[in-house]
Design a protein around this motif. Sequence first.
Motif, PDB file in Angstrom:
ATOM      1  N   TRP A 342      55.335  15.629 102.046  1.00 48.00           N
ATOM      2  CA  TRP A 342      54.663  16.399 101.662  1.00 48.00           C
ATOM      3  C   TRP A 342      55.003  16.691  99.568  1.00 48.00           C
ATOM      4  O   TRP A 342      56.104  15.997  99.154  1.00 48.00           O
ATOM      5  N   TYR A 343      54.088  16.737  99.123  1.00 44.32           N
ATOM      6  CA  TYR A 343      53.841  17.344  98.129  1.00 44.32           C
ATOM      7  C   TYR A 343      53.192  17.697  97.004  1.00 44.32           C
ATOM      8  O   TYR A 343      52.154  18.765  97.885  1.00 44.32           O
ATOM      9  N   TYR A 344      53.806  18.977  95.417  1.00 42.66           N
ATOM     10  CA  TYR A 344      52.681  19.491  94.834  1.00 42.66           C
ATOM     11  C   TYR A 344      51.258  19.342  94.290  1.00 42.66           C
ATOM     12  O   TYR A 344      51.428  17.639  93.978  1.00 42.66           O
ATOM     13  N   ASP A 345      50.626  20.293  94.305  1.00 37.01           N
ATOM     14  CA  ASP A 345      49.267  19.917  93.890  1.00 37.01           C
ATOM     15  C   ASP A 345      49.539  19.341  91.833  1.00 37.01           C
ATOM     16  O   ASP A 345      48.576  18.927  91.757  1.00 37.01           O
ATOM     17  N   ASP A 346      50.994  20.382  91.121  1.00 37.42           N
ATOM     18  CA  ASP A 346      51.518  20.271  89.944  1.00 37.42           C
ATOM     19  C   ASP A 346      52.552  20.551  89.625  1.00 37.42           C
ATOM     20  O   ASP A 346      53.379  21.534  90.299  1.00 37.42           O
ATOM     21  N   PRO A 347      53.198  19.162  90.506  1.00 36.72           N
ATOM     22  CA  PRO A 347      55.451  19.729  90.213  1.00 36.72           C
ATOM     23  C   PRO A 347      55.782  20.084  89.067  1.00 36.72           C
ATOM     24  O   PRO A 347      56.087  20.809  89.002  1.00 36.72           O
ATOM     25  N   ARG A 348      54.425  20.240  87.592  1.00 35.91           N
ATOM     26  CA  ARG A 348      54.991  21.583  87.003  1.00 35.91           C
ATOM     27  C   ARG A 348      54.651  22.620  87.403  1.00 35.91           C
ATOM     28  O   ARG A 348      55.433  23.452  86.393  1.00 35.91           O
ATOM     29  N   ALA A 349      53.922  22.794  87.601  1.00 37.88           N
ATOM     30  CA  ALA A 349      53.132  24.244  88.048  1.00 37.88           C
ATOM     31  C   ALA A 349      52.447  24.239  89.284  1.00 37.88           C
ATOM     32  O   ALA A 349      51.785  24.813  89.738  1.00 37.88           O
ATOM     33  N   PRO A 350      53.581  24.772  89.779  1.00 41.70           N
ATOM     34  CA  PRO A 350      52.749  24.658  91.758  1.00 41.70           C
ATOM     35  C   PRO A 350      52.550  25.371  91.905  1.00 41.70           C
ATOM     36  O   PRO A 350      52.731  26.340  92.020  1.00 41.70           O
ATOM     37  N   THR A 351      50.472  25.544  93.106  1.00 41.91           N
ATOM     38  CA  THR A 351      49.869  26.401  93.429  1.00 41.91           C
ATOM     39  C   THR A 351      50.217  26.144  95.179  1.00 41.91           C
ATOM     40  O   THR A 351      50.083  26.781  95.788  1.00 41.91           O
ATOM     41  N   GLN A 352      50.087  24.785  95.457  1.00 42.46           N
ATOM     42  CA  GLN A 352      49.660  24.864  96.687  1.00 42.46           C
ATOM     43  C   GLN A 352      50.460  23.655  97.206  1.00 42.46           C
ATOM     44  O   GLN A 352      50.872  22.337  96.486  1.00 42.46           O
ATOM     45  N   ILE A 353      51.065  22.891  99.063  1.00 41.54           N
ATOM     46  CA  ILE A 353      51.724  22.080  99.160  1.00 41.54           C
ATOM     47  C   ILE A 353      50.746  20.590  99.362  1.00 41.54           C
ATOM     48  O   ILE A 353      50.075  21.980 100.143  1.00 41.54           O
ATOM     49  N   HIS A 354      50.568  19.641  99.350  1.00 46.00           N
ATOM     50  CA  HIS A 354      49.667  19.184  99.864  1.00 46.00           C
ATOM     51  C   HIS A 354      50.467  18.020 101.120  1.00 46.00           C
ATOM     52  O   HIS A 354      51.530  17.341 100.180  1.00 46.00           O
TER      53      HIS A 354
END
Length: 381
Positions: A342-354
């Motif tokens: 899994w990974y973040y939508d935006d590693p710097r300011a994440p709001t979701q996990i994909h």
Amino acid sequence: MHRWAGDGWVCLWGVLVTLQGCGAGESGSTRGPARVSTAGSNAPAAAAAGAVAPPVQASAMPQPSSSDAPIIRRSEPPANASMQDAVCARDRYQAEQKPLTIYTLFDESGSMLLWWLPVTEAFTAFVRDPQSAGINIALKFFGAECQPQVYSMPHVPIAPLPQNAEPIATQLASRVPLAQTPTTQAVQGARLALERYASTHPDEKTVILLVTDASGGFAESDAEDCYSTVAQAAEVAAQARATNPPIQTFVLGLGDTANLNLLSQAGGTGDALNADPSASATVVAAMREIRRRALPCSYALPPGADKDPKLVNLERVDSAGTAKTIVGVSNAAACDPTAGGWYYDDPRAPTQIHSCPVTCESFAGAAEVNVVLGCPTLTPQ
């Protein structure tokens, strides 16, 4: 809708203490929960005093960035939770996939006759596949009528798998393809059906699946095909995609599908999936790929996850209650085709996990999926 309830764990003088959540709230997609109990740096002192930490106000919680994000709620730890989890896991939230509803348009034109048996057998195998369990699906044959409204009334109404598998198998086995290919009108009817369905099921993801050999139905001079053209069908697919909630269109093309790419692209799903209609295995593989693409596998981060994204884990729990922690990777390109992740939508300011493709597909058979806060993110070795 986002619902939250909860538990938090702390380790105090070598003794595992469980703090039960003190409240729960629920709200619409643009508002946070009313209250959530937490276990932060003051948790040991609060536990020692017999008190419960004060709730965090809803206005201070991070909000999901997309209405497509599935519901997340606090969850009890699985039976086999490790001691490391007990020591460091602060909160565990159950992440629920947004239900998927597929409205299937099945071409029964005369050109399908040659490979009707292998294609229908493959589709039957797909709906009976345990990995398809939980998907809502409807079946509508198209070819005999030019009125879109006709195609909004399915031969097999929307119902979940595996419940709907045998009604679909029975219909497929009873049909003989001798009609035409009014593709535009069929897509119009499917859109009408799903718009009507979505009005009472707003939390579900709805998609159209077109199964066709694409050998007809796109010549303006052909009255038997209701003057259907690929450009017209693509326009309808684009309109469906622009609705709220959006309706995507997937295309399973049998044989030469080059002329169907415009339609699937307009429906927001890239090129049509191609399969050899004489080989059931290729049809089944294409259907599994469509299922993988269609399943919503993004999860909104629960409150507190943004404070330290390196202390977040994703956990799959099977029907026996056994938990497996999924590895975190840097981005979609780092997804392992076998191990997943899994990974973040935006590693710097994440709001979701994909979740990665293979992980997303495995979630279809999971008892639950949890987002766990507090322990260092598991990464590939």
